[in-house]
Motif scaffolding. Structure first.
Motif, short mmCIF file in Angstrom:
data_model
loop_
_atom_site.label_atom_id
_atom_site.label_comp_id
_atom_site.label_asym_id
_atom_site.label_seq_id
_atom_site.Cartn_x
_atom_site.Cartn_y
_atom_site.Cartn_z
N LEU A 181 4.24 2.27 1.93
CA LEU A 181 5.13 3.36 1.54
C LEU A 181 4.41 4.66 1.82
O LEU A 181 3.25 4.82 1.42
N ALA A 182 5.07 5.60 2.50
CA ALA A 182 4.38 6.83 2.90
C ALA A 182 5.35 8.00 2.88
O ALA A 182 6.57 7.84 3.01
N PRO A 204 2.41 18.91 7.04
CA PRO A 204 3.01 17.75 7.71
C PRO A 204 1.94 16.79 8.19
O PRO A 204 0.88 17.20 8.67
N HIS A 205 2.20 15.51 8.05
CA HIS A 205 1.24 14.54 8.58
C HIS A 205 1.94 13.30 9.14
O HIS A 205 1.52 12.17 8.90
N LEU A 206 2.98 13.53 9.90
CA LEU A 206 3.66 12.43 10.58
C LEU A 206 2.70 11.71 11.52
O LEU A 206 2.67 10.48 11.56
N LYS A 207 1.91 12.48 12.27
CA LYS A 207 0.96 11.87 13.20
C LYS A 207 -0.03 10.97 12.45
O LYS A 207 -0.38 9.88 12.92
N THR A 208 -0.45 11.40 11.26
CA THR A 208 -1.37 10.61 10.45
C THR A 208 -0.72 9.29 10.05
O THR A 208 -1.34 8.23 10.13
N VAL A 209 0.55 9.36 9.63
CA VAL A 209 1.27 8.14 9.24
C VAL A 209 1.37 7.19 10.44
O VAL A 209 1.15 5.97 10.30
N ALA A 238 0.82 -1.20 0.00
CA ALA A 238 0.00 0.00 0.00
C ALA A 238 0.86 1.26 0.00
O ALA A 238 2.01 1.25 0.45
N GLY A 239 0.27 2.32 -0.50
CA GLY A 239 0.92 3.62 -0.48
C GLY A 239 0.05 4.66 0.20
O GLY A 239 -1.18 4.60 0.14
N PHE A 240 0.70 5.59 0.85
CA PHE A 240 0.05 6.82 1.35
C PHE A 240 0.93 7.95 0.83
O PHE A 240 1.72 8.55 1.55
N ALA A 299 -2.35 11.64 -0.33
CA ALA A 299 -1.83 12.20 0.91
C ALA A 299 -2.81 13.11 1.64
O ALA A 299 -2.66 13.37 2.83
N GLU A 300 -3.83 13.60 0.92
CA GLU A 300 -4.74 14.55 1.55
C GLU A 300 -5.82 13.88 2.41
O GLU A 300 -6.59 14.57 3.08
N ILE A 301 -5.91 12.55 2.42
CA ILE A 301 -6.91 11.87 3.24
C ILE A 301 -6.40 11.71 4.67
O ILE A 301 -5.22 11.45 4.89
N GLY A 302 -7.29 11.84 5.64
CA GLY A 302 -6.94 11.64 7.04
C GLY A 302 -6.79 10.16 7.36
O GLY A 302 -7.13 9.28 6.57
N SER A 303 -6.30 9.88 8.56
CA SER A 303 -6.00 8.51 8.94
C SER A 303 -7.24 7.61 8.94
O SER A 303 -7.17 6.45 8.54
#
Length: 682
Positions: A204-205, A217-222, A156-158, A184-188
């Motif tokens: 992969l993210a 930034p979306h480290l928290k989302t990842v 999968a990819g983000f 990338a624009e979708i939330g967790s």
């Protein structure tokens, strides 16, 4: 060239191919090939289309041979049955999509041209050659295998719309593993609604993305996504900026952290081995809009996508070696998949733009098309309508020296947008308004380089696509609006829906309305069996006023011509205890006010150009219209919300591009639910 429409109006061709131009098309080359290799001669496109749909096995076999598709083992037959569902294409044949996308492994020609929007004064542009793409895919495929990824596993990819996303997909496909990306624009929550269904082994993210002049930034989302995928074994972080310092802190010990740059070495890679897979082996998983529940996980096969995209991109879009192919899309819309299949065609460069189509303004994509010498440019219909509203006249600034084709999809392109393109962009090009969807990852209705272009009409049904307009009693219609159905199997139809026990959801989604044929959920009006045609919008969002049905796209065409209106949403609220109740929501262009005068203007235009029956009972002003990430207006879920259904049951908010647009509708729920209750009492 002029003709009379079904409504009796005179239509004038906006563009016509010349005899010399027709002779140079890929479609003409294919016709010559059929004569030489199959002893088949066709007088015109209509005859060819009839043969392609009357003899689907012979037609799709010819496509495989014409494009020299490499089968590791030959099929026993081309098509097992005409019954739907239950048919199979090319049983026994073994193939690999990635092998065909990477055929030119020694070429220094450009495979991908990438540009990102300007951020903090920095301009990003890269050109990746065919040879370099092959090298990156070789390394990543090797590293995935080293980490236990096998045929049938999910990767999968983000990831945003960057070259690494393409390389990751091709590496996955080369192994026979299954690719699925969330933009990338979708939330967790939205990502987990999708990926938790398919149990990926590798993710992969990127930990940030750029859009609208900002880095997000979306480290928290990842981290939330990784924590929510119990089957995950490896996380590969793809660089999205030069200052990222995260080294995997906080990850579960069961998940190993990797950096893309550590895996994809600059050294000579190990040999790339393509895994032969059955024709219908899963290639990728796409997701439906998911507006009324968890998104359907739609699985397409290697062979079906390979044949359909070769046919569509070469014979219909007429892409040729040496040309640059650009469609503005995100990495989560099926047009991304359609775009990157340009790599299947030798010498074609796939062009990707990562950023907003309106930052710093709506001129940005037109500037990009000019500067990069694009030959074919596609975008969504709402984008072109927005350019009209913004008052753009691109031809005043740009020559578009290479541009010879344009495409539009995502919604019906209104007639005035056709005319705007020919008047304000360029006269000498073919404009293809196409229609299909995520379900088939292509279009049933495509451009045709042998036919003229008329405002508001889609040129022709695609080869092999046996589309008909049906009445309620399954009667085929010409010159009348009917349900769009597919009556003969098509190779890029889903091979299955992930997790769908006994194909129950597949059958209810596509075969319940008219058993035995595919029902697509659109209204279509065919001028002749092979087209041209008009798409009148979704059949599940039809306006029914006193028994007179109208597709919502017709309504929008009329209302959105008004200069003060940016876009509109119309709902038939007849389910509130009334026979008919038409509610119109409008979002205005900047510096315009919502006044009684504007309301009267809307009603007068509808009364004159539609009918008195279609005057809205009430008109409301909203800041913006809710749209999915794919750019489609959200009609049925908004209706359900107004009926009092809880938001979480009516719509997956994570599927919206602008979730904040829901607020005004939520404020109106008490008004509509009160009306509903009062009517029930009566």
């Amino acid at each position: 060239m002029e003709k009379i429409s079904s409504q009796g109006t005179v239509l004038k061709a906006l563009w016509e191919p010349t005899p010399e131009g027709v002779s140079q098309t890929n479609l003409s080359d294919y016709l010559d090939w059929l004569l030489k290799h199959r002893n088949l001669s066709f007088f015109n496109y209509e005859e060819l289309w009839h043969w392609s749909t009357d003899h689907p096995g012979d037609f799709w076999r010819s496509i495989a041979d014409y494009f020299q598709v490499h089968f590791y083992s030959q099929e026993r037959e081309t098509l097992t049955s005409l019954s739907m569902p239950g048919f199979r294409w090319f049983p026994g044949a073994m193939v690999n999509y990635a092998e065909h996308a990477l055929r030119q492994k020694d070429s220094d020609g450009a495979a991908i041209l990438y540009e990102a929007e300007i951020l903090e004064g920095n301009h990003q542009e890269r050109i990746i050659s065919r040879k370099e793409l092959y090298r990156q895919v070789s390394w990543l495929a090797h590293e995935l295998r080293q980490r236990g990824v096998q045929k049938g596993d999910c990767v999968a990819g983000f990831l945003p719309h960057i070259p690494e996303t393409i390389a990751a997909f091709l590496a996955t496909a080369s192994i026979g593993a299954i690719w699925s990306n969330c933009p990338a624009e979708i939330g967790s929550r939205g990502v987990l609604d999708r990926l938790s269904q398919i149990h990926p082994k590798v993710l992969l993210a990127s930990i940030s993305y750029r859009y609208g002049g900002k880095r997000h930034p979306h480290l928290k989302t990842v981290q939330e996504i990784v924590a929510g995928l119990p089957t995950l074994k490896h996380l590969i972080v793809v660089p999205s900026s030069s200052d990222e310092k995260w080294n995997g802190e906080g990850l579960s010990p069961e998940v190993t952290f990797h950096r893309w740059n550590d895996l994809v070495s600059s050294k000579l890679p190990p040999p790339l081995v393509f895994e032969p897979v059955p024709f219908d082996h899963p290639l990728w998983i796409l997701y439906s809009s998911g507006t009324t529940g968890k998104p359907k996980a739609i699985v397409h096969g290697h062979g079906g996508i390979l044949l359909e995209h070769l046919k569509a991109l070469s014979l219909h879009l007429d892409l040729r070696a040496g040309e640059r192919f650009f469609w503005y899309t995100t990495s989560g819309w099926m047009m991304w998949n359609f775009l990157i299949s340009g790599l299947l065609l030798p010498g074609v460069t796939v062009v990707i733009y990562d950023g907003s189509p309106k930052y710093p303004d709506f001129q940005v994509l037109w500037d990009f098309v000019e500067r990069q010498g694009i030959h074919y440019f596609g975008a969504s219909a709402p984008y072109f309508v927005a350019c009209i509203k913004a008052g753009l006249i691109p031809r005043d600034r740009f020559s578009f020296r290479n541009l010879r084709g344009m495409g539009s999809t995502g919604a019906p392109l209104p007639a005035e947008a056709f005319e705007w393109i020919y008047q304000n962009v360029k006269e000498d090009l073919i404009l293809g308004s196409v229609s299909g969807g995520t379900d088939i990852c292509s279009a049933f209705i495509l451009s045709n380089p042998h036919h003229p272009v008329y405002a508001g009409q889609l040129q022709s049904l695609g080869l092999g696509a046996k589309i008909e307009a049906w009445s309620e009693n399954r009667k085929p219609l010409l010159g009348e609006v009917g349900e769009l159905v597919l009556t003969v199997p098509f190779p890029s139809m889903p091979v299955f829906l992930w997790g769908d026990e006994k194909n129950a959801r597949l059958k209810s989604s596509y075969y319940e309305r008219f058993p035995g044929v595919w029902s697509h959920g659109d209204w279509i009006e065919l001028e002749s069996p092979a087209g041209p045609c008009v798409i009148h919008g979704r059949s599940d969002a039809t306006l029914n006023r006193g028994g007179v049905r109208m597709g919502t796209s017709e309504f929008y065409t009329i209302v959105e011509e008004i200069p003060e209106i940016m876009e509109a949403l119309v709902l038939d609220m007849g389910g509130f205890g009334r026979e008919d109740q038409l509610v119109l929501f409008v979002a205005l262009t900047p510096e315009n006010d919502f006044t009684e005068s504007l309301k009267n203007k809307i009603c007068l235009k509808l009364k004159t150009e539609a009918s008195p029956r279609h005057l809205p009972d009430v008109i409301y002003h909203v800041p913006e219209i809710p749209r999915t990430l794919n750019g489609k207006k959200v009609e049925v879920p908004i209706k359900r919300i107004l009926m009092g259904l809880p938001v979480e049951e009516a719509i997956q908010v994570s599927t919206l591009a602008n979730p904040e647009s829901l607020k005004p509708f939520l404020d109106w729920v008490p008004l509509f639910s009160k009306t509903s209750k009062e009517n029930k009492k009566e």
